[in-house]
Design an enzyme around this catalytic site. Structure first.
Site, PDB file in Angstrom:
ATOM      1  N   LYS A 160      36.164  30.280  42.373  1.00 38.34           N
ATOM      2  CA  LYS A 160      37.468  29.966  42.973  1.00 38.34           C
ATOM      3  C   LYS A 160      38.025  31.189  43.696  1.00 38.34           C
ATOM      4  O   LYS A 160      38.438  32.166  43.083  1.00 38.34           O
ATOM      5  CB  LYS A 160      38.493  29.515  41.928  1.00 38.34           C
ATOM      6  CG  LYS A 160      39.705  28.883  42.634  1.00 38.34           C
ATOM      7  CD  LYS A 160      40.998  28.915  41.855  1.00 38.34           C
ATOM      8  CE  LYS A 160      41.817  30.159  42.025  1.00 38.34           C
ATOM      9  NZ  LYS A 160      42.385  30.373  43.371  1.00 38.34           N
ATOM     10  N   CYS A 163      42.628  47.638  43.969  1.00 40.59           N
ATOM     11  CA  CYS A 163      42.924  47.747  42.536  1.00 40.59           C
ATOM     12  C   CYS A 163      42.814  49.189  42.062  1.00 40.59           C
ATOM     13  O   CYS A 163      43.562  49.619  41.198  1.00 40.59           O
ATOM     14  CB  CYS A 163      41.980  46.868  41.748  1.00 40.59           C
ATOM     15  SG  CYS A 163      40.267  47.181  42.141  1.00 40.59           S
ATOM     16  N   GLU A 213      52.114  48.737  39.193  1.00 43.74           N
ATOM     17  CA  GLU A 213      51.160  48.571  40.285  1.00 43.74           C
ATOM     18  C   GLU A 213      51.906  47.921  41.459  1.00 43.74           C
ATOM     19  O   GLU A 213      52.365  46.785  41.356  1.00 43.74           O
ATOM     20  CB  GLU A 213      49.998  47.681  39.843  1.00 43.74           C
ATOM     21  CG  GLU A 213      48.956  47.540  40.934  1.00 43.74           C
ATOM     22  CD  GLU A 213      47.778  46.652  40.531  1.00 43.74           C
ATOM     23  OE1 GLU A 213      48.009  45.610  39.916  1.00 43.74           O
ATOM     24  OE2 GLU A 213      46.642  47.032  40.844  1.00 43.74           O
ATOM     25  N   GLU A 237      38.539  42.130  35.194  1.00 44.76           N
ATOM     26  CA  GLU A 237      38.750  43.334  36.011  1.00 44.76           C
ATOM     27  C   GLU A 237      40.157  43.199  36.544  1.00 44.76           C
ATOM     28  O   GLU A 237      40.418  42.330  37.382  1.00 44.76           O
ATOM     29  CB  GLU A 237      37.772  43.367  37.193  1.00 44.76           C
ATOM     30  CG  GLU A 237      36.316  43.422  36.813  1.00 44.76           C
ATOM     31  CD  GLU A 237      35.883  44.788  36.348  1.00 44.76           C
ATOM     32  OE1 GLU A 237      36.672  45.753  36.455  1.00 44.76           O
ATOM     33  OE2 GLU A 237      34.757  44.891  35.844  1.00 44.76           O
TER      34      GLU A 237
HETATM   35  P1  NAP Z   1      46.244  37.277  40.864  1.00 48.17           P
HETATM   36  O1  NAP Z   1      47.535  36.698  41.279  1.00 48.17           O
HETATM   37  O2  NAP Z   1      46.035  37.620  39.445  1.00 48.17           O
HETATM   38  O3  NAP Z   1      45.137  36.254  41.353  1.00 48.17           O
HETATM   39  C1  NAP Z   1      43.767  36.445  41.108  1.00 48.17           C
HETATM   40  C2  NAP Z   1      43.108  35.095  41.011  1.00 48.17           C
HETATM   41  O4  NAP Z   1      43.629  34.389  39.889  1.00 48.17           O
HETATM   42  C3  NAP Z   1      43.381  34.218  42.232  1.00 48.17           C
HETATM   43  O5  NAP Z   1      42.242  33.468  42.533  1.00 48.17           O
HETATM   44  C4  NAP Z   1      44.511  33.344  41.738  1.00 48.17           C
HETATM   45  O6  NAP Z   1      44.625  32.140  42.429  1.00 48.17           O
HETATM   46  C5  NAP Z   1      44.131  33.131  40.293  1.00 48.17           C
HETATM   47  N1  NAP Z   1      45.279  32.747  39.468  1.00 48.17           N
HETATM   48  C6  NAP Z   1      46.586  33.024  39.667  1.00 48.17           C
HETATM   49  N2  NAP Z   1      47.355  32.471  38.709  1.00 48.17           N
HETATM   50  C7  NAP Z   1      46.513  31.812  37.870  1.00 48.17           C
HETATM   51  C8  NAP Z   1      46.696  31.039  36.691  1.00 48.17           C
HETATM   52  N3  NAP Z   1      47.920  30.806  36.175  1.00 48.17           N
HETATM   53  N4  NAP Z   1      45.594  30.523  36.080  1.00 48.17           N
HETATM   54  C9  NAP Z   1      44.371  30.728  36.598  1.00 48.17           C
HETATM   55  N5  NAP Z   1      44.145  31.433  37.712  1.00 48.17           N
HETATM   56  C10 NAP Z   1      45.193  31.985  38.345  1.00 48.17           C
HETATM   57  O7  NAP Z   1      45.902  38.595  41.688  1.00 48.17           O
HETATM   58  P2  NAP Z   1      46.011  38.779  43.252  1.00 48.17           P
HETATM   59  O8  NAP Z   1      47.447  38.868  43.605  1.00 48.17           O
HETATM   60  O9  NAP Z   1      45.174  37.784  43.950  1.00 48.17           O
HETATM   61  O10 NAP Z   1      45.272  40.188  43.424  1.00 48.17           O
HETATM   62  C11 NAP Z   1      45.878  41.391  43.139  1.00 48.17           C
HETATM   63  C12 NAP Z   1      45.527  41.885  41.754  1.00 48.17           C
HETATM   64  O11 NAP Z   1      44.115  41.942  41.588  1.00 48.17           O
HETATM   65  C13 NAP Z   1      46.007  43.281  41.499  1.00 48.17           C
HETATM   66  O12 NAP Z   1      46.590  43.381  40.229  1.00 48.17           O
HETATM   67  C14 NAP Z   1      44.734  44.121  41.555  1.00 48.17           C
HETATM   68  O13 NAP Z   1      44.786  45.309  40.843  1.00 48.17           O
HETATM   69  C15 NAP Z   1      43.740  43.188  41.021  1.00 48.17           C
HETATM   70  N6  NAP Z   1      42.382  43.579  41.439  1.00 48.17           N
HETATM   71  C16 NAP Z   1      41.564  44.144  40.514  1.00 48.17           C
HETATM   72  C17 NAP Z   1      40.287  44.556  40.861  1.00 48.17           C
HETATM   73  C18 NAP Z   1      39.375  45.185  39.847  1.00 48.17           C
HETATM   74  O14 NAP Z   1      38.159  45.219  40.070  1.00 48.17           O
HETATM   75  N7  NAP Z   1      39.865  45.677  38.737  1.00 48.17           N
HETATM   76  C19 NAP Z   1      39.832  44.362  42.171  1.00 48.17           C
HETATM   77  C20 NAP Z   1      40.702  43.772  43.098  1.00 48.17           C
HETATM   78  C21 NAP Z   1      41.977  43.379  42.705  1.00 48.17           C
HETATM   79  P3  NAP Z   1      45.727  31.983  43.595  1.00 48.17           P
HETATM   80  O15 NAP Z   1      45.762  33.253  44.367  1.00 48.17           O
HETATM   81  O16 NAP Z   1      45.223  30.860  44.376  1.00 48.17           O
HETATM   82  O17 NAP Z   1      47.002  31.705  42.902  1.00 48.17           O
END
Ligand code: NAP
Ligand code: MG
Length: 496
Positions: free
Chosen positions: A191, A302, A400, A267
């Site tokens: 997804k 991230c 963050e 992650e």
């Molecule tokens: P996010 O809001 O947590 O979303 C990540 C994924 O989870 C998306 O596909 C999102 O879908 C899904 N998601 C959101 N709410 C959900 C729920 N209630 N149940 C199940 N799935 C759900 O993160 P983001 O805003 O896309 O990305 C930024 C974050 O990613 C930052 O915190 C960053 O640090 C982290 N990140 C970490 C790494 C690493 O390797 N550690 C790498 C890149 C990014 P939708 O977007 O469709 O809602």
């Protein structure tokens, strides 16, 4: 630098095709409900396509297709040499379609097409190649039980892997999950984030073209709360690999506990420190890389080096250099290869970043940027922003922000630097700059971080594990270690 001009990219963008359906069992299909969501180009505000918004019934179909393909053995029991060939072909297809994939990334989430075509897409191809090459070079074990018993300890693929990924490096984050999971013989339901579905859909199509059997890689675009949650709670998903925010990562642990106890690998977020000691012998290099470490990809990284910890005696000199770097890193049209920074992913995220900046203006000293801007009168862009004299208890230093916002904090000695660096709920990455070999090892050993970069920032490669300590998650992407997440050990005990 990409070999195409601004004009070339614009004309390619005018005719690009967006895959806007789900990819299930080898075919593009609409969501059962007929629902769609708009995928918007944040650099212009235009809707690129209405994309299938998958719900529970679509996840059901995708997981069933993945399960069927897995049990049939077409991929899970295929000869390692065959899996290698298919994934090598996929790596080549990614390279053959470099411009299209780079454009999809840039249009979908605002990053520079130049970065997408020189970093993201080549990076994805390199990772598929690396895992492909590993497939027929990994041996299993024989336990030292002695005569009369032959005990095989073998790695088997787990089954159906759910992968839920973010929008900041859409193709790369999908690759970090899919390449090792496929190499190990699993089937996948992926997804992508709602902000960035297109490259994952194209990846699945290219994988089929490379010879991956139908049903082995399924892509279900949709919202986190519906498609993501359904995957997290599914009773027939064996493992859920997640990259995204810490808050959503915690939800996946709950989904697992409330369903089938599937393995969950997280992650998540970071607030990575970059420590510059006064014995750093090249302050210009430190400034260049500190700027890169926070402004690359609009700071939507991230492992962004968002906290700059500087020894007090050199702080003003380093900040002065950083202010110059910020001035020459202003946002521009993502399709212009001369631009230095792209658009933020969407209006909502831009507003979040601006809220941090506005409150930071009251608690710290703004020395660069600090404004939201448009490019050609459109889109959501944020200036590269630097705050000096940040108190390390301040929100600017703890939360963050996920944008181009650097917080500078002074320290007096090594112990204080380590204490501040480690005083964070996160532990993804850290960098340190010093000319002393002893200090480099001493400090690297004491930092709570999955990766410590010395005299560079944010170093990573397919060969090196990537992941966090503390609330930055657990489990590692990349390297052979990632295969542990997608395999289980099987003991076969033969008495003779
Ligand atoms: P996010 O809001 O947590 O979303 C990540 C994924 O989870 C998306 O596909 C999102 O879908 C899904 N998601 C959101 N709410 C959900 C729920 N209630 N149940 C199940 N799935 C759900 O993160 P983001 O805003 O896309 O990305 C930024 C974050 O990613 C930052 O915190 C960053 O640090 C982290 N990140 C970490 C790494 C690493 O390797 N550690 C790498 C890149 C990014 P939708 O977007 O469709 O809602
Ligand atoms: Mg999101």
């Amino acid at each position: 630098m990409s070999e195409l001009s601004h004009k070339d990219w614009i004309s390619k963008a005018a005719v690009i095709r967006f895959r806007d359906k789900a990819f299930i069992d080898g075919k593009f299909v609409p969501a059962r409900s007929g629902r769609t969501f708009a995928s918007i180009n944040p650099a212009t505000g235009e809707t690129l396509a209405e994309v299938a918004s998958c719900g529970e019934e679509d996840i059901e179909l995708a997981v069933a297709a993945a399960r069927r393909s897995f049990e049939s053995g077409v991929w899970s029991r295929a000869k390692p040499a065959h899996r290698k060939e298919v994934l090598l072909r996929l790596a080549q297809l990614l390279r053959d379609n470099l411009h299209e994939l780079a454009l999809l990334e840039s249009l979908d989430m605002g990053k520079l097409v130049n970065d997408a075509s020189t970093v993201d897409v080549p990076g994805s191809a390199a990772i598929f190649q690396w895992y492909a090459e590993a497939i027929d070079k990994i041996y299993d074990e024989v336990a030292p039980t002695g005569e009369g018993d032959l005990v095989l300890v073998r790695r088997e693929p787990l089954g159906v892997i759910g992968a839920v990924v973010p929008w900041n490096f859409p193709l790369d984050m999908a690759t970090w999950k899919c390449a090792p999971a496929l190499a190990a013989g699993n089937s996948i339901v992926l997804k992508p984030a709602e902000q960035s579905p297109f490259s994952a859909l194209r990846l699945a199509e290219l994988a089929m073209e490379a010879g991956l059997p139908a049903g082995v890689l399924n892509v279900v675009p949709g919202l986190g709360e519906t498609a993501g949650q359904a995957l997290g709670r599914h009773m027939d998903v064996d493992c859920l690999a997640f990259t995204g925010s810490t808050a959503v990562g915690k939800l996946f642990l709950q989904y697992s506990g409330q369903s089938n106890m599937k393995q969950v690998w997280l992650e998540t977020g970071g607030k990575s420190p970059n420590l510059v000691f006064a014995d750093c012998n090249n302050l210009d290099a430190a400034a260049d890389m500190a700027a890169f470490g926070i402004f690359f990809n609009q700071g939507e990284v991230c492992s962004a080096n968002s906290r700059l910890l500087v020894q007090r005696s050199i702080k003003d000199a380093l900040v002065e250099k950083l202010v110059e770097r910020a001035a020459s890193t202003q946002p521009g049209d993502p399709l212009d290869p001369g631009s230095k920074m792209g658009a933020m992913v969407d209006a909502g995220h831009t507003a979040n970043v601006m809220r941090f900046i506005e409150s930071g203006k009251k608690t710290a000293r703004l020395v660069a940027g600090g404004e939201q801007v448009t490019v050609n009168g459109r889109g959501s862009f944020v200036q590269p922003t630097i705050f000096d004299d940040v108190a390390h208890q301040d929100s600017l230093a703890r939360d963050e922000i996920f944008g181009p916002v650097l917080s500078v904090i002074a320290f007096d000695d090594e112990d204080e630097a380590i204490r501040i660096a480690n005083d964070s709920p996160y532990g993804l990455a850290a960098s340190l700059w010093t000319d002393s070999l002893s200090r480099a090892h001493r400090v690297a050993g004491r930092l709570h971080a999955g990766t410590v970069s010395v005299n560079t920032v944010d170093a990573l490669s397919p060969m090196t594990p990537f992941g966090g300590f503390k609330q930055s998650g657990f489990g590692r992407d990349l390297s052979l270690h990632a295969l542990n997440k997608y395999t289980a050990l099987k003991t076969t005990w033969i008495k003779y």
